[in-house]
Structures are given as structure tokens and as C-alpha cells.
Design a protein around this motif. Structure first.
Motif, PDB file in Angstrom:
ATOM      1  N   LEU A  48       0.798  -1.224   0.000  1.00 15.89           N
ATOM      2  CA  LEU A  48       0.000   0.000   0.000  1.00 15.89           C
ATOM      3  C   LEU A  48       0.834   1.280   0.000  1.00 15.89           C
ATOM      4  O   LEU A  48       0.290   2.360  -0.187  1.00 15.89           O
ATOM      5  CB  LEU A  48      -0.964  -0.001   1.188  1.00 15.89           C
ATOM      6  N   GLU A  49       2.138   1.187   0.191  1.00 12.60           N
ATOM      7  CA  GLU A  49       2.994   2.374   0.186  1.00 12.60           C
ATOM      8  C   GLU A  49       3.483   2.648  -1.233  1.00 12.60           C
ATOM      9  O   GLU A  49       4.659   2.810  -1.487  1.00 12.60           O
ATOM     10  CB  GLU A  49       4.163   2.174   1.168  1.00 12.60           C
ATOM     11  N   ARG A  50       2.537   2.690  -2.148  1.00 11.85           N
ATOM     12  CA  ARG A  50       2.816   3.041  -3.538  1.00 11.85           C
ATOM     13  C   ARG A  50       1.863   4.166  -3.922  1.00 11.85           C
ATOM     14  O   ARG A  50       0.735   4.217  -3.429  1.00 11.85           O
ATOM     15  CB  ARG A  50       2.603   1.832  -4.463  1.00 11.85           C
ATOM     16  N   PRO A  51       2.284   5.077  -4.784  1.00  6.24           N
ATOM     17  CA  PRO A  51       1.467   6.258  -5.093  1.00  6.24           C
ATOM     18  C   PRO A  51       0.041   5.946  -5.551  1.00  6.24           C
ATOM     19  O   PRO A  51      -0.887   6.639  -5.191  1.00  6.24           O
ATOM     20  CB  PRO A  51       2.252   6.959  -6.206  1.00  6.24           C
ATOM     21  N   ASN A  52      -0.157   4.889  -6.321  1.00  7.37           N
ATOM     22  CA  ASN A  52      -1.481   4.594  -6.851  1.00  7.37           C
ATOM     23  C   ASN A  52      -2.375   3.832  -5.868  1.00  7.37           C
ATOM     24  O   ASN A  52      -3.474   3.423  -6.221  1.00  7.37           O
ATOM     25  CB  ASN A  52      -1.361   3.806  -8.163  1.00  7.37           C
ATOM     26  N   MET A  53      -1.944   3.662  -4.619  1.00  4.94           N
ATOM     27  CA  MET A  53      -2.704   2.882  -3.653  1.00  4.94           C
ATOM     28  C   MET A  53      -3.489   3.732  -2.646  1.00  4.94           C
ATOM     29  O   MET A  53      -4.108   3.193  -1.750  1.00  4.94           O
ATOM     30  CB  MET A  53      -1.768   1.937  -2.875  1.00  4.94           C
ATOM     31  N   GLU A  54      -3.478   5.031  -2.797  1.00  2.00           N
ATOM     32  CA  GLU A  54      -4.223   5.880  -1.868  1.00  2.00           C
ATOM     33  C   GLU A  54      -5.712   5.520  -1.927  1.00  2.00           C
ATOM     34  O   GLU A  54      -6.282   5.355  -2.999  1.00  2.00           O
ATOM     35  CB  GLU A  54      -4.031   7.353  -2.198  1.00  2.00           C
ATOM     36  N   GLY A  55      -6.334   5.368  -0.755  1.00  3.37           N
ATOM     37  CA  GLY A  55      -7.750   5.011  -0.676  1.00  3.37           C
ATOM     38  C   GLY A  55      -8.015   3.523  -0.858  1.00  3.37           C
ATOM     39  O   GLY A  55      -9.150   3.096  -0.976  1.00  3.37           O
ATOM     40  N   LYS A  56      -6.963   2.720  -0.852  1.00  2.00           N
ATOM     41  CA  LYS A  56      -7.092   1.266  -1.043  1.00  2.00           C
ATOM     42  C   LYS A  56      -6.777   0.535   0.257  1.00  2.00           C
ATOM     43  O   LYS A  56      -6.186   1.085   1.170  1.00  2.00           O
ATOM     44  CB  LYS A  56      -6.130   0.778  -2.125  1.00  2.00           C
ATOM     45  N   ILE A  57      -7.181  -0.722   0.289  1.00  2.00           N
ATOM     46  CA  ILE A  57      -6.897  -1.583   1.437  1.00  2.00           C
ATOM     47  C   ILE A  57      -6.559  -2.972   0.907  1.00  2.00           C
ATOM     48  O   ILE A  57      -7.100  -3.399  -0.112  1.00  2.00           O
ATOM     49  CB  ILE A  57      -8.093  -1.608   2.419  1.00  2.00           C
ATOM     50  N   ALA A  58      -5.652  -3.656   1.572  1.00  2.00           N
ATOM     51  CA  ALA A  58      -5.284  -5.018   1.191  1.00  2.00           C
ATOM     52  C   ALA A  58      -6.120  -5.998   2.011  1.00  2.00           C
ATOM     53  O   ALA A  58      -6.303  -5.812   3.209  1.00  2.00           O
ATOM     54  CB  ALA A  58      -3.794  -5.255   1.432  1.00  2.00           C
ATOM     55  N   VAL A  59      -6.623  -7.026   1.346  1.00  3.28           N
ATOM     56  CA  VAL A  59      -7.472  -8.027   1.979  1.00  3.28           C
ATOM     57  C   VAL A  59      -6.864  -9.406   1.720  1.00  3.28           C
ATOM     58  O   VAL A  59      -6.576  -9.749   0.568  1.00  3.28           O
ATOM     59  CB  VAL A  59      -8.899  -7.975   1.391  1.00  3.28           C
ATOM     60  N   ILE A  60      -6.675 -10.181   2.770  1.00  8.09           N
ATOM     61  CA  ILE A  60      -6.111 -11.529   2.615  1.00  8.09           C
ATOM     62  C   ILE A  60      -7.124 -12.419   1.908  1.00  8.09           C
ATOM     63  O   ILE A  60      -8.284 -12.495   2.309  1.00  8.09           O
ATOM     64  CB  ILE A  60      -5.754 -12.143   3.985  1.00  8.09           C
ATOM     65  N   LEU A  61      -6.677 -13.107   0.867  1.00 12.18           N
ATOM     66  CA  LEU A  61      -7.517 -14.066   0.152  1.00 12.18           C
ATOM     67  C   LEU A  61      -7.226 -15.494   0.583  1.00 12.18           C
ATOM     68  O   LEU A  61      -8.129 -16.307   0.735  1.00 12.18           O
ATOM     69  CB  LEU A  61      -7.284 -13.969  -1.360  1.00 12.18           C
ATOM     70  N   GLN A  62      -5.949 -15.792   0.757  1.00 10.28           N
ATOM     71  CA  GLN A  62      -5.551 -17.164   1.051  1.00 10.28           C
ATOM     72  C   GLN A  62      -4.175 -17.182   1.697  1.00 10.28           C
ATOM     73  O   GLN A  62      -3.322 -16.352   1.365  1.00 10.28           O
ATOM     74  CB  GLN A  62      -5.524 -17.966  -0.254  1.00 10.28           C
ATOM     75  N   ILE A  63      -3.976 -18.117   2.590  1.00  8.51           N
ATOM     76  CA  ILE A  63      -2.655 -18.374   3.164  1.00  8.51           C
ATOM     77  C   ILE A  63      -2.324 -19.818   2.800  1.00  8.51           C
ATOM     78  O   ILE A  63      -2.691 -20.753   3.515  1.00  8.51           O
ATOM     79  CB  ILE A  63      -2.642 -18.142   4.691  1.00  8.51           C
ATOM     80  N   PRO A  64      -1.666 -20.019   1.640  1.00 11.07           N
ATOM     81  CA  PRO A  64      -1.401 -21.386   1.181  1.00 11.07           C
ATOM     82  C   PRO A  64      -0.362 -22.124   2.017  1.00 11.07           C
ATOM     83  O   PRO A  64      -0.327 -23.352   2.015  1.00 11.07           O
ATOM     84  CB  PRO A  64      -0.925 -21.205  -0.254  1.00 11.07           C
ATOM     85  N   ALA A  65       0.492 -21.393   2.720  1.00 15.64           N
ATOM     86  CA  ALA A  65       1.518 -22.037   3.531  1.00 15.64           C
ATOM     87  C   ALA A  65       1.877 -21.130   4.705  1.00 15.64           C
ATOM     88  O   ALA A  65       2.076 -19.938   4.520  1.00 15.64           O
ATOM     89  CB  ALA A  65       2.764 -22.304   2.698  1.00 15.64           C
ATOM     90  N   ALA A  66       1.908 -21.722   5.883  1.00 14.08           N
ATOM     91  CA  ALA A  66       2.366 -20.997   7.072  1.00 14.08           C
ATOM     92  C   ALA A  66       2.775 -22.032   8.108  1.00 14.08           C
ATOM     93  O   ALA A  66       2.068 -23.014   8.316  1.00 14.08           O
ATOM     94  CB  ALA A  66       1.265 -20.104   7.629  1.00 14.08           C
TER      95      ALA A  66
END
Length: 158
Positions: free
Chosen positions: A83-101
Motif C-alpha cells: 500500500l505504500e505506492r502512489p497509486n494505492m491511496e484510498g485502497k486496502i489489502a485483503v487476505i484471500l488465502q494463506i497457502p503455507a504458514a
């Protein structure tokens, strides 16, 4: 011709982190960002204190930090990277999947973790990150996550 090396990044503390991701105490699990290569990789620090919310409700002599908290910590660091990119203002990241942990060693209150995340794949609206956590130089957890990027306002309306 000598190749230019990027200027060293000034550490990113709580106030700067909170401008990027919506998490606040007690859910903010990144104390500070120590390394940052935009769109590539990020590293940060988290100290788990005895009075921190992440160790409450654990009755052990040396309360351990859950794997879920470690996964969330790595995903928050990854969200800062994405999200620390210029075109990401007003955006949010949402987890879709954790294939490995996986958790490799227990983490106890008092431990200071160095956490790293790097981009595996990054597109406009989705991507994949790989991350790991280290305590005193030893890897204690690792995993991968897939995420989507959405407009904050669209999520709030739902």
C-alpha cells in the motif's frame, strides 16, 4: 559509469505506519519498519511485551505468542509494502488465502522479532507475498499469502 545505489530509508515509526494501514493498538503488530524497497521487500521489528494484548489469556510461565498473531504480523508488514505506492491511496489489502504458514520455534513474551516480507507476484488488484520472522537471527516462522487490493469505500459500504 557507476551505478547509483538507493538512499538508505529512514525508519518508519508508528505514526507513518498508521497512515498506510488501518490497524491501531492493540491490533497493530509492527513497531517499526527498518528496511523498505518499494514494490520488492520490507523488514520490520516487533517486541512482544508481557503486558501486550497478544500475550493476554495465556497462563504459561513464559506465555507464547500464537501462530495466528505471527501470521497477522507478517501480513501487516506486507500490507505496508503493497500500500505504500502512489497509486494505492484510498485502497486496502485483503487476505484471500494463506497457502503455507508454519511456526518453527515458539515465540515468548520478551522476544524481539525481525520480520521480513517480499513480493512473489504483484499486480494492480492482487498479489502474493512470502514472509518470515526471526528471533536472534534464527527463523521462527514462515509463510506465504495471497491478497486482493480493494477500494476502502467499497468495503465500508458492504
Amino acid at each position: 559509469m557507476i551505478a547509483e545505489t538507493p538512499a538508505p530509508m529512514t525508519p518508519m515509526f508508528q505514526s507513518a505506519i498508521q497512515r498506510i494501514i488501518p490497524h491501531r493498538y492493540p491490533f497493530l503488530l509492527v513497531d517499526r519498519v527498518t528496511e523498505f524497497e518499494p514494490g520488492q521487500r520490507i523488514a520490520g521489528i516487533k517486541t512482544f511485551t508481557a503486558d501486550g494484548a497478544e500475550s493476554q489469556g495465556n497462563a504459561c510461565e513464559a506465555p507464547t505468542v500464537s501462530a495466528g498473531i505471527l501470521i497477522e504480523m507478517v501480513t501487516q508488514l506486507g500490507a505496508i509494502l503493497v500500500l505504500e505506492r502512489p497509486n494505492m491511496e484510498g485502497k486496502i489489502a485483503v487476505i484471500l488465502q494463506i497457502p503455507a504458514a508454519r511456526m518453527l520455534k515458539p515465540v515468548v513474551t520478551g522476544d524481539v522479532l525481525r520480520v521480513e516480507a517480499e513480493v512473489v507476484k504483484l499486480r494492480e488488484n492482487f498479489g502474493e507475498l512470502r514472509g518470515a520472522a526471526y528471533c536472534q537471527g534464527e527463523r521462527v516462522a514462515e509463510g506465504q499469502m495471497r491478497f486482493a487490493v480493494a477500494n476502502k469505500d467499497d468495503l465500508l459500504r458492504q
